[in-house]
Motif scaffolding. Sequence first.
Motif, PDB file in Angstrom:
ATOM      1  N   ASP A 196       6.873   1.302   2.367  1.00  0.00           N
ATOM      2  CA  ASP A 196       6.913   1.151   3.818  1.00  0.00           C
ATOM      3  C   ASP A 196       6.032  -0.052   4.154  1.00  0.00           C
ATOM      4  O   ASP A 196       4.871  -0.088   3.757  1.00  0.00           O
ATOM      5  CB  ASP A 196       6.360   2.428   4.447  1.00  0.00           C
ATOM      6  N   ASN A 197       6.568  -1.030   4.881  1.00  0.00           N
ATOM      7  CA  ASN A 197       5.742  -2.211   5.186  1.00  0.00           C
ATOM      8  C   ASN A 197       4.965  -2.054   6.492  1.00  0.00           C
ATOM      9  O   ASN A 197       4.274  -2.979   6.927  1.00  0.00           O
ATOM     10  CB  ASN A 197       6.600  -3.487   5.226  1.00  0.00           C
ATOM     11  N   ASP A 198       5.079  -0.856   7.121  1.00  0.00           N
ATOM     12  CA  ASP A 198       4.288  -0.533   8.321  1.00  0.00           C
ATOM     13  C   ASP A 198       4.496  -1.537   9.458  1.00  0.00           C
ATOM     14  O   ASP A 198       3.599  -1.737  10.271  1.00  0.00           O
ATOM     15  CB  ASP A 198       2.798  -0.447   7.980  1.00  0.00           C
ATOM     16  N   PHE A 199       5.645  -2.187   9.493  1.00  0.00           N
ATOM     17  CA  PHE A 199       5.956  -3.177  10.541  1.00  0.00           C
ATOM     18  C   PHE A 199       4.927  -4.310  10.579  1.00  0.00           C
ATOM     19  O   PHE A 199       4.627  -4.857  11.639  1.00  0.00           O
ATOM     20  CB  PHE A 199       6.050  -2.507  11.913  1.00  0.00           C
ATOM     21  N   ILE A 200       4.369  -4.631   9.415  1.00  0.00           N
ATOM     22  CA  ILE A 200       3.358  -5.699   9.368  1.00  0.00           C
ATOM     23  C   ILE A 200       4.082  -7.040   9.310  1.00  0.00           C
ATOM     24  O   ILE A 200       4.634  -7.427   8.283  1.00  0.00           O
ATOM     25  CB  ILE A 200       2.415  -5.503   8.169  1.00  0.00           C
ATOM     26  N   THR A 201       4.099  -7.736  10.424  1.00  0.00           N
ATOM     27  CA  THR A 201       4.846  -8.986  10.546  1.00  0.00           C
ATOM     28  C   THR A 201       4.129  -9.935  11.491  1.00  0.00           C
ATOM     29  O   THR A 201       3.389  -9.510  12.378  1.00  0.00           O
ATOM     30  CB  THR A 201       6.271  -8.722  11.067  1.00  0.00           C
ATOM     31  N   GLN A 202       4.370 -11.233  11.278  1.00  0.00           N
ATOM     32  CA  GLN A 202       3.905 -12.273  12.194  1.00  0.00           C
ATOM     33  C   GLN A 202       5.097 -12.993  12.820  1.00  0.00           C
ATOM     34  O   GLN A 202       4.932 -13.879  13.641  1.00  0.00           O
ATOM     35  CB  GLN A 202       3.033 -13.305  11.452  1.00  0.00           C
TER      36      GLN A 202
ATOM     37  N   ASP B  79       7.031  -7.833   3.124  1.00  0.00           N
ATOM     38  CA  ASP B  79       8.393  -7.403   2.828  1.00  0.00           C
ATOM     39  C   ASP B  79       8.374  -5.928   2.436  1.00  0.00           C
ATOM     40  O   ASP B  79       7.351  -5.406   1.974  1.00  0.00           O
ATOM     41  CB  ASP B  79       8.975  -8.202   1.660  1.00  0.00           C
ATOM     42  N   ASN B  80       9.502  -5.271   2.612  1.00  0.00           N
ATOM     43  CA  ASN B  80       9.661  -3.986   1.943  1.00  0.00           C
ATOM     44  C   ASN B  80       9.858  -4.251   0.456  1.00  0.00           C
ATOM     45  O   ASN B  80      10.377  -5.299   0.070  1.00  0.00           O
ATOM     46  CB  ASN B  80      10.860  -3.222   2.507  1.00  0.00           C
ATOM     47  N   GLN B  81       9.448  -3.310  -0.386  1.00  0.00           N
ATOM     48  CA  GLN B  81       9.562  -3.475  -1.832  1.00  0.00           C
ATOM     49  C   GLN B  81      10.223  -2.239  -2.433  1.00  0.00           C
ATOM     50  O   GLN B  81      10.158  -1.142  -1.862  1.00  0.00           O
ATOM     51  CB  GLN B  81       8.177  -3.660  -2.463  1.00  0.00           C
TER      52      GLN B  81
ATOM     53  N   ASP C 134       1.106  -8.402  13.844  1.00  0.00           N
ATOM     54  CA  ASP C 134       0.049  -7.558  13.295  1.00  0.00           C
ATOM     55  C   ASP C 134      -1.273  -8.307  13.222  1.00  0.00           C
ATOM     56  O   ASP C 134      -1.322  -9.489  12.872  1.00  0.00           O
ATOM     57  CB  ASP C 134       0.457  -7.081  11.898  1.00  0.00           C
ATOM     58  N   GLU C 135      -2.355  -7.582  13.515  1.00  0.00           N
ATOM     59  CA  GLU C 135      -3.678  -8.211  13.528  1.00  0.00           C
ATOM     60  C   GLU C 135      -4.128  -8.711  12.164  1.00  0.00           C
ATOM     61  O   GLU C 135      -5.006  -9.561  12.057  1.00  0.00           O
ATOM     62  CB  GLU C 135      -4.737  -7.223  14.069  1.00  0.00           C
ATOM     63  N   SER C 136      -3.543  -8.171  11.107  1.00  0.00           N
ATOM     64  CA  SER C 136      -3.965  -8.546   9.760  1.00  0.00           C
ATOM     65  C   SER C 136      -3.648 -10.000   9.426  1.00  0.00           C
ATOM     66  O   SER C 136      -4.259 -10.596   8.541  1.00  0.00           O
ATOM     67  CB  SER C 136      -3.282  -7.645   8.727  1.00  0.00           C
TER      68      SER C 136
ATOM     69  N   GLU D 278       0.816  -1.215   0.000  1.00  0.00           N
ATOM     70  CA  GLU D 278       0.000   0.000   0.000  1.00  0.00           C
ATOM     71  C   GLU D 278       0.853   1.270   0.000  1.00  0.00           C
ATOM     72  O   GLU D 278       0.622   2.179  -0.801  1.00  0.00           O
ATOM     73  CB  GLU D 278      -0.894   0.008   1.240  1.00  0.00           C
ATOM     74  N   LYS D 279       1.844   1.347   0.884  1.00  0.00           N
ATOM     75  CA  LYS D 279       2.463   2.620   1.219  1.00  0.00           C
ATOM     76  C   LYS D 279       3.803   2.831   0.513  1.00  0.00           C
ATOM     77  O   LYS D 279       4.850   2.420   1.000  1.00  0.00           O
ATOM     78  CB  LYS D 279       2.631   2.738   2.730  1.00  0.00           C
ATOM     79  N   TRP D 280       3.746   3.527  -0.624  1.00  0.00           N
ATOM     80  CA  TRP D 280       4.958   3.913  -1.343  1.00  0.00           C
ATOM     81  C   TRP D 280       5.284   5.330  -0.926  1.00  0.00           C
ATOM     82  O   TRP D 280       4.474   6.243  -1.089  1.00  0.00           O
ATOM     83  CB  TRP D 280       4.739   3.772  -2.845  1.00  0.00           C
TER      84      TRP D 280
END
Length: 302
Positions: A257-263, A285-287, A278-280, A231-233
Amino acid sequence: MVLAIRPPEAFIPYRNGTQSFNAVSPPRYDPDRETIPEDPSSGRNNNQGFEGLSASPDGKTLYILLQSALVQEGGESNPTRRNTRFLEYDISRRTPRYVREYVVPLPTYTNHNGNTRIAAQSEVHYVSDTQFMVLARDSNSGHGQDDSESLYRHIDIFDISAATNIKSTANDAVNGSIASRDDGVLEAGVTPAQYCPWLDFNVNNQLNRFGYANGTVLHNGGEQDAGLLNEKWESIGLVPVNGNGGDGEYYLFSLSDNDFITQDDIGYMNGGALQYADESGFNLDNQALVFKVKLPKHARPV
């Protein structure tokens, strides 16, 4: 840190007559914290701060672009937050000097429900003294989001050569305004920067040329897999193809930015005190995307 630039009072978020930089979402280590009222009465809106920052090649001029319109200029609502402000500072001496200010009209797009939306900006990059790249995009669309298809994800160009310098005591005071609070319409007599769409990230026949060993290709929309664009470029970088940029060809880099979305078990926050997942349910990964572009000869990007 040796110095901070305080922007004009029109930018400072106020609640209950007092400056308040609080976010609405409470920190994870204090989930009961409340911000009252949720929205500031004037200044930059929640999570809509100075996302764009760039400097001239000689290091003497600093440019700052607000993510979207100020609260008192339509910034309370997405459809009305189009006219954002662009500040210019002379930083050739130890003390920065605020010298000019312009209006940049952010791009519009039509969402899946047929509604007009504003694409807020995430970065600005110097091209010349009058022209700048700007990364404007929609939100809540991409890898890890409910909707996988982004409808506007661009690096565009704006030009301030014919724009009105709106710097003034009245415009920069608390609640100072150059656009309507209700509908975001710009005041008569104010000429905004010229805004031109340019480079679209979301072109699948270009993205699909690149992928992974397992056969997954880059794409916008569709399956929630590793090839789906995040989402976040939020960045722009330029490197000359032939060393000095004399022929106008550059590699343009943009990173997400991967927004610290990790499990993963390595996810921690608050100085390592809290383990984080993350709840999602997603791991992101960062891209990075790299484009080959050609700029006009007058361009002098950093």
